[in-house]
Scaffold this active site. Structure first.
Site, PDB file in Angstrom:
ATOM      1  N   SER A  10       0.848  -1.195   0.000  1.00 24.35           N
ATOM      2  CA  SER A  10       0.000   0.000   0.000  1.00 24.35           C
ATOM      3  C   SER A  10       0.874   1.231   0.000  1.00 24.35           C
ATOM      4  CB  SER A  10      -0.885   0.011   1.247  1.00 24.35           C
ATOM      5  OG  SER A  10      -1.413   1.317   1.415  1.00 24.35           O
ATOM      6  N   HIS A  35      -1.165  -1.220  -4.364  1.00 26.49           N
ATOM      7  CA  HIS A  35      -2.433  -0.930  -3.668  1.00 26.49           C
ATOM      8  C   HIS A  35      -2.537   0.576  -3.421  1.00 26.49           C
ATOM      9  CE1 HIS A  35      -5.948  -2.014  -1.234  1.00 26.49           C
ATOM     10  NE2 HIS A  35      -5.524  -1.142  -0.332  1.00 26.49           N
ATOM     11  N   ASP A  37      -4.747   3.583  -1.910  1.00 24.45           N
ATOM     12  CA  ASP A  37      -5.802   3.884  -0.930  1.00 24.45           C
ATOM     13  C   ASP A  37      -6.366   5.289  -1.109  1.00 24.45           C
ATOM     14  OD1 ASP A  37      -6.026   1.522   0.733  1.00 24.45           O
ATOM     15  OD2 ASP A  37      -3.973   1.944   1.389  1.00 24.45           O
ATOM     16  N   MET A  39      -9.052   8.009   0.223  1.00 20.22           N
ATOM     17  CA  MET A  39      -9.885   8.375   1.376  1.00 20.22           C
ATOM     18  C   MET A  39     -10.420   9.789   1.183  1.00 20.22           C
ATOM     19  SD  MET A  39      -7.611   6.898   4.520  1.00 20.22           S
ATOM     20  CE  MET A  39      -6.651   5.371   4.360  1.00 20.22           C
ATOM     21  N   HIS A  68      -8.464   1.175  -3.970  1.00 18.93           N
ATOM     22  CA  HIS A  68      -9.363   0.882  -2.840  1.00 18.93           C
ATOM     23  C   HIS A  68     -10.058   2.178  -2.456  1.00 18.93           C
ATOM     24  CE1 HIS A  68      -9.536  -0.437   1.707  1.00 18.93           C
ATOM     25  NE2 HIS A  68     -10.722  -0.357   1.164  1.00 18.93           N
ATOM     26  N   MET A  70     -12.135   4.197  -0.295  1.00 20.11           N
ATOM     27  CA  MET A  70     -12.761   4.374   1.028  1.00 20.11           C
ATOM     28  C   MET A  70     -13.458   5.727   1.012  1.00 20.11           C
ATOM     29  SD  MET A  70      -9.601   2.817   3.205  1.00 20.11           S
ATOM     30  CE  MET A  70      -8.481   3.141   1.843  1.00 20.11           C
ATOM     31  N   MET A 139     -11.423  -6.067   5.147  1.00 22.53           N
ATOM     32  CA  MET A 139     -10.620  -5.191   6.001  1.00 22.53           C
ATOM     33  C   MET A 139     -10.351  -5.908   7.317  1.00 22.53           C
ATOM     34  SD  MET A 139      -9.974  -2.540   4.245  1.00 22.53           S
ATOM     35  CE  MET A 139      -9.011  -1.789   5.568  1.00 22.53           C
ATOM     36  N   ASP A 177      -6.612  -6.714   4.038  1.00 18.44           N
ATOM     37  CA  ASP A 177      -5.987  -5.392   4.127  1.00 18.44           C
ATOM     38  C   ASP A 177      -6.031  -4.882   5.566  1.00 18.44           C
ATOM     39  OD1 ASP A 177      -5.098  -2.803   3.739  1.00 18.44           O
ATOM     40  OD2 ASP A 177      -6.750  -2.194   2.421  1.00 18.44           O
TER      41      ASP A 177
HETATM   42  C1  DX5 Z   1      -6.209   1.234   5.722  1.00 19.89           C
HETATM   43  C2  DX5 Z   1      -5.780   1.026   4.277  1.00 19.89           C
HETATM   44  C3  DX5 Z   1      -4.690   0.046   4.173  1.00 19.89           C
HETATM   45  C4  DX5 Z   1      -3.433   0.441   4.901  1.00 19.89           C
HETATM   46  C5  DX5 Z   1      -2.716  -0.792   5.322  1.00 19.89           C
HETATM   47  O1  DX5 Z   1      -7.366   1.953   5.799  1.00 19.89           O
HETATM   48  O2  DX5 Z   1      -6.859   0.569   3.483  1.00 19.89           O
HETATM   49  O3  DX5 Z   1      -4.422  -0.305   2.827  1.00 19.89           O
HETATM   50  O4  DX5 Z   1      -2.573   1.236   4.140  1.00 19.89           O
HETATM   51  O5  DX5 Z   1      -1.618  -0.445   6.082  1.00 19.89           O
HETATM   52  P1  DX5 Z   1      -0.893  -1.493   7.030  1.00 19.89           P
HETATM   53  O6  DX5 Z   1      -0.443  -2.626   6.179  1.00 19.89           O
HETATM   54  O7  DX5 Z   1       0.231  -0.709   7.614  1.00 19.89           O
HETATM   55  O8  DX5 Z   1      -1.905  -1.932   8.070  1.00 19.89           O
HETATM   56 ZN    ZN Z   2      -6.424  -0.375   1.413  1.00 19.63          ZN
END
Ligand code: DX5
Ligand code: ZN
Length: 222
Positions: A10, A35, A37, A39, A68, A70, A139, A177
């Site tokens: 990620s 990956h 992320d 948000m 991903h 979110m 998750m 994840d």
């Molecule tokens: C969390 C993200 C993850 C995060 C994982 O909300 O969706 O992808 O970056 O990070 P680690 O592997 O450090 O838990």
């Molecule tokens: Zn993620």
């Protein structure tokens, strides 16, 4: 048949000021997917990166970009990420009123469609969308932040999802994840996941290549 292991670092834990180099480093380090992320400050508190950043990193790797989302109202983002070069777009079940339609929409743009569940959302919510799902993302932390601890109660959910996919003859990948690292990888893989997101367990280490290799060996040995 067991799928080949996919390690998806990620980039949330990467150095955002040097993202091109950070992408090239994990690509060279032997990872399988990137990956990404997203948000929105609403579905989860932080705001991270959007389709413009996806477009900017696209020339830096040929590996699949695993977006991903979110975010609330993910339908408004799907087309932009498809155009930005995403290979997978995953939406949260909790953010989609018409989940089946959203997944079909993602596929209609030539992108693989994923559905993600928060730790508290039951696996049973997947049952009626398996026909249009290419990826299930469980998750194993509450989304929003990297570096959190793996929630062990999710391990049973992974087993349950594995059984559901196998029983339905569904070819979707099963991705986990949150808090996946050398201490938790064997548990996650043994439960039936085949695709592993790792943020801090890769970008938090000095040698990305060694970190990816170690995670892969643990997944393959489980
Ligand atoms: C969390 C993200 C993850 C995060 C994982 O909300 O969706 O992808 O970056 O990070 P680690 O592997 O450090 O838990
Ligand atoms: Zn993620």
């Amino acid at each position: 048949m067991k799928k080949q292991t996919v390690i998806a670092p990620s980039i949330l834990s990467a150095d955002f000021a040097d993202l091109g180099a950070e992408i090239r480093a994990i690509d060279k380090g032997g990872c399988d997917w990137i990956h990404f992320d997203v948000m929105d400050g609403s579905f989860v508190p932080p705001i991270t990166i959007g389709d413009n950043v996806c477009k900017a990193i696209r020339p830096h790797t040929k590996l699949p970009i695993d977006v991903h989302l979110m975010v609330n109202h993910p339908d408004t983002q799907v087309e932009a990420f498809a155009k930005a070069g995403a290979d997978y777009i995953t939406v949260h079940q909790e953010a989609c009123i018409h989940l089946e339609r959203t997944l079909q929409y993602i596929r209609s743009l030539g992108v693989k469609a994923g559905v993600s569940l928060n730790p508290s959302t039951p696996v049973s919510t997947l049952k009626n969308v398996l026909h249009c799902t290419d990826l299930v993302l469980l998750m194993s932390v509450n989304p929003g932040y990297g570096g959190q601890s793996y929630i062990h109660a999710v391990t049973d959910k992974i087993r349950e999802a594995r059984t559901m996919l196998d029983d339905a003859g569904c070819d979707a990948r099963l991705e986990v994840d949150g808090g996946v690292n050398v201490a938790t990888m064997a548990e996650v893989a043994a439960a039936g996941a085949d695709t592993f997101v790792a943020g801090s367990a890769v970008y938090g280490k000095p040698d990305y290549s060694a970190a990816i290799a170690e995670l892969r060996a643990l997944a393959d040995g489980a």
